[in-house]
Motif scaffolding. Structure first.
Motif, short mmCIF file in Angstrom:
data_model
loop_
_atom_site.label_atom_id
_atom_site.label_comp_id
_atom_site.label_asym_id
_atom_site.label_seq_id
_atom_site.Cartn_x
_atom_site.Cartn_y
_atom_site.Cartn_z
N ILE A 193 0.87 -1.17 0.00
CA ILE A 193 0.00 0.00 0.00
C ILE A 193 0.90 1.22 0.00
O ILE A 193 1.74 1.39 0.88
N SER A 194 0.73 2.04 -1.00
CA SER A 194 1.56 3.23 -1.14
C SER A 194 0.72 4.48 -0.91
O SER A 194 -0.30 4.67 -1.57
N VAL A 195 1.15 5.30 0.02
CA VAL A 195 0.52 6.60 0.27
C VAL A 195 1.62 7.64 0.04
O VAL A 195 2.55 7.75 0.83
N SER A 196 1.51 8.37 -1.06
CA SER A 196 2.56 9.30 -1.46
C SER A 196 2.05 10.73 -1.46
O SER A 196 0.88 10.99 -1.18
N LYS A 197 2.95 11.65 -1.77
CA LYS A 197 2.61 13.07 -1.82
C LYS A 197 1.89 13.53 -0.54
O LYS A 197 0.94 14.29 -0.57
N ILE A 198 2.38 13.04 0.61
CA ILE A 198 1.79 13.38 1.90
C ILE A 198 2.21 14.80 2.28
O ILE A 198 3.40 15.09 2.40
N ASN A 199 1.24 15.66 2.47
CA ASN A 199 1.50 17.02 2.92
C ASN A 199 0.63 17.31 4.15
O ASN A 199 -0.59 17.11 4.11
N VAL A 200 1.28 17.74 5.21
CA VAL A 200 0.60 17.98 6.49
C VAL A 200 0.97 19.37 6.98
O VAL A 200 2.14 19.78 6.89
N SER A 201 -0.01 20.09 7.49
CA SER A 201 0.24 21.39 8.10
C SER A 201 -0.53 21.48 9.41
O SER A 201 -1.76 21.36 9.43
N ALA A 202 0.20 21.65 10.51
CA ALA A 202 -0.41 21.83 11.83
C ALA A 202 0.04 23.17 12.39
O ALA A 202 1.24 23.46 12.44
N ILE A 203 -0.90 23.99 12.81
CA ILE A 203 -0.59 25.35 13.28
C ILE A 203 -1.23 25.61 14.63
O ILE A 203 -2.20 24.95 15.02
N ASN A 204 -0.64 26.59 15.34
CA ASN A 204 -1.18 27.03 16.63
C ASN A 204 -1.31 25.86 17.62
O ASN A 204 -2.29 25.75 18.36
N ILE A 205 -0.32 24.99 17.65
CA ILE A 205 -0.39 23.77 18.44
C ILE A 205 -0.51 24.07 19.94
O ILE A 205 -1.26 23.41 20.66
N HIS A 206 0.18 25.10 20.42
CA HIS A 206 0.10 25.49 21.83
C HIS A 206 -0.80 26.71 22.04
O HIS A 206 -0.77 27.33 23.11
N ASN A 207 -1.54 27.06 21.02
CA ASN A 207 -2.50 28.18 21.08
C ASN A 207 -1.82 29.48 21.49
O ASN A 207 -2.33 30.24 22.33
N THR A 208 -0.68 29.77 20.89
CA THR A 208 -0.04 31.04 21.16
C THR A 208 -0.82 32.21 20.55
O THR A 208 -0.59 33.37 20.91
N GLU A 209 -1.73 31.92 19.64
CA GLU A 209 -2.56 32.96 19.05
C GLU A 209 -3.70 33.38 19.96
O GLU A 209 -4.41 34.35 19.68
N GLY A 210 -3.90 32.64 21.05
CA GLY A 210 -4.94 32.98 22.02
C GLY A 210 -6.35 32.79 21.49
O GLY A 210 -7.27 33.55 21.86
#
Length: 330
Positions: free
Chosen positions: A130-147
């Protein structure tokens, strides 16, 4: 760093080079490799050509420093087998400890660029892959510094190409500060041709497809250990073959998922409707267990026992039951 990575219990690891940029406020790890000690170094479990950690100097809050992490072209190779010695799942890796060694500050944003996940099984002479390619992940504000004043203030988006033929996309709002996973998200798979995974269906089913495609849509909500959600499959032009073969792999998460999907397809053959039916699942996580392993076990226990026995979304569906004593008559 290599001194620490060289003392993992069942795995070996190595970083080729570490580069520092005082101007950018970042450092780069090049050539990170992790492999099982009983295998050659070229048979890596994890291969990361480049990992860059950048200091987010504008986010110095309460004497805490935060960083952004960019992972370029990572490759993860998972191997399944009926023989435990041949398996490679990384279950014994201290993931959190390794990450804390590689990234010494708090991660506020994470990006994975053009990754690859390979799932392989060589027990059968036609290898399962099973091939899963072109994986792109973006995670932001993980510690909620944006309040952000929400119970789920952080955001994760991802996309990937499954078997080089269908896009898998998803988005999640989550809270990274809770002891148990807390998030709300949705996932969709668009127009996947089922014949591309016949070796998987045969070995873990056992059944196969002569024709057909599937699209999936799922939503899931997790709060304080309570899990609930639903899965909606859309099947089109299905021509499936049920097989009688006693050597199938019957244990593990993949085997459970393939069995459940086979129940959906093979037990329902009277409808001509294209519209999908929603299948709900729910469960309760157990406090004290490892969070993500606990999460997947809860999903399994909540969904697998109720895989459907009634008609679901089909169009021009035709089921052919055959008694096949040999897995491969070629």
């Amino acid at each position: 760093m290599n001194k620490y990575l060289g003392h993992l219990e069942n795995y070996s690891a190595h970083v080729d080079d570490v580069g520092l940029s005082f101007y950018k406020g970042s450092y780069t790890l090049s050539g990170l490799r992790i492999w099982k000690k009983d295998r050659a170094e070229i048979q890596t479990f994890i291969n990361v050509p480049k990992l860059e950690v950048s200091l987010l100097s504008h986010l110095a809050i309460d004497k805490k420093w935060f960083v952004g992490v960019d992972i370029y072209e990572p490759r993860l190779q998972v191997i399944d087998s009926v023989l435990p010695s041949h398996q490679q799942f990384g279950e014994s890796l201290p993931w959190c400890e390794i990450l804390n060694r590689l990234v010494i500050l708090n991660i506020e944003s994470l990006r994975v660029r053009d990754g690859i996940l390979l799932f392989q099984n060589y027990d059968y002479r036609k290898p399962v892959q099973i091939s899963v390619s072109k994986i792109n992940v973006s995670a932001i504000n993980i510690h909620n510094t944006e309040g952000v004043r929400k119970s789920l203030p952080s955001r994760l988006n991802f996309s990937a190409l499954v078997q080089r033929g269908a896009w898998l996309r998803g988005s999640f709002d989550f809270n990274g500060s809770t002891s148990l996973p807390s998030f709300y998200g949705q996932i969709r798979l668009d127009d996947f041709q089922l014949t591309r995974m016949n070796n998987v269906f045969i070995l873990y089913g056992p059944y196969s497809f002569r024709l057909g495609s599937v699209s999936l849509f799922s939503r899931i909500f997790v709060n304080s250990g309570n899990i609930r959600g639903y899965l909606t499959p859309f099947l089109q032009n299905i021509d499936a073959v049920k097989m009688l073969w006693n050597n199938r792999i019957s244990q593990g998460y993949l085997a459970d998922a393939v069995k459940a999907f086979g129940g959906i397809v093979l037990d329902n053959h009277t409808t001509q409707r294209l519209k999908g039916r929603r299948y709900a699942f729910q469960g309760q996580m157990v406090a004290g267990e490892e969070p993500w392993k606990n999460f997947w076990s809860t999903i399994r226990n909540g969904f697998i026992p109720i895989y459907p026995k009634k008609p679901i979304a089909m169009k021009k569906k035709h089921i052919v039951a055959e008694q096949i004593q040999e897995l491969d008559n070629d």
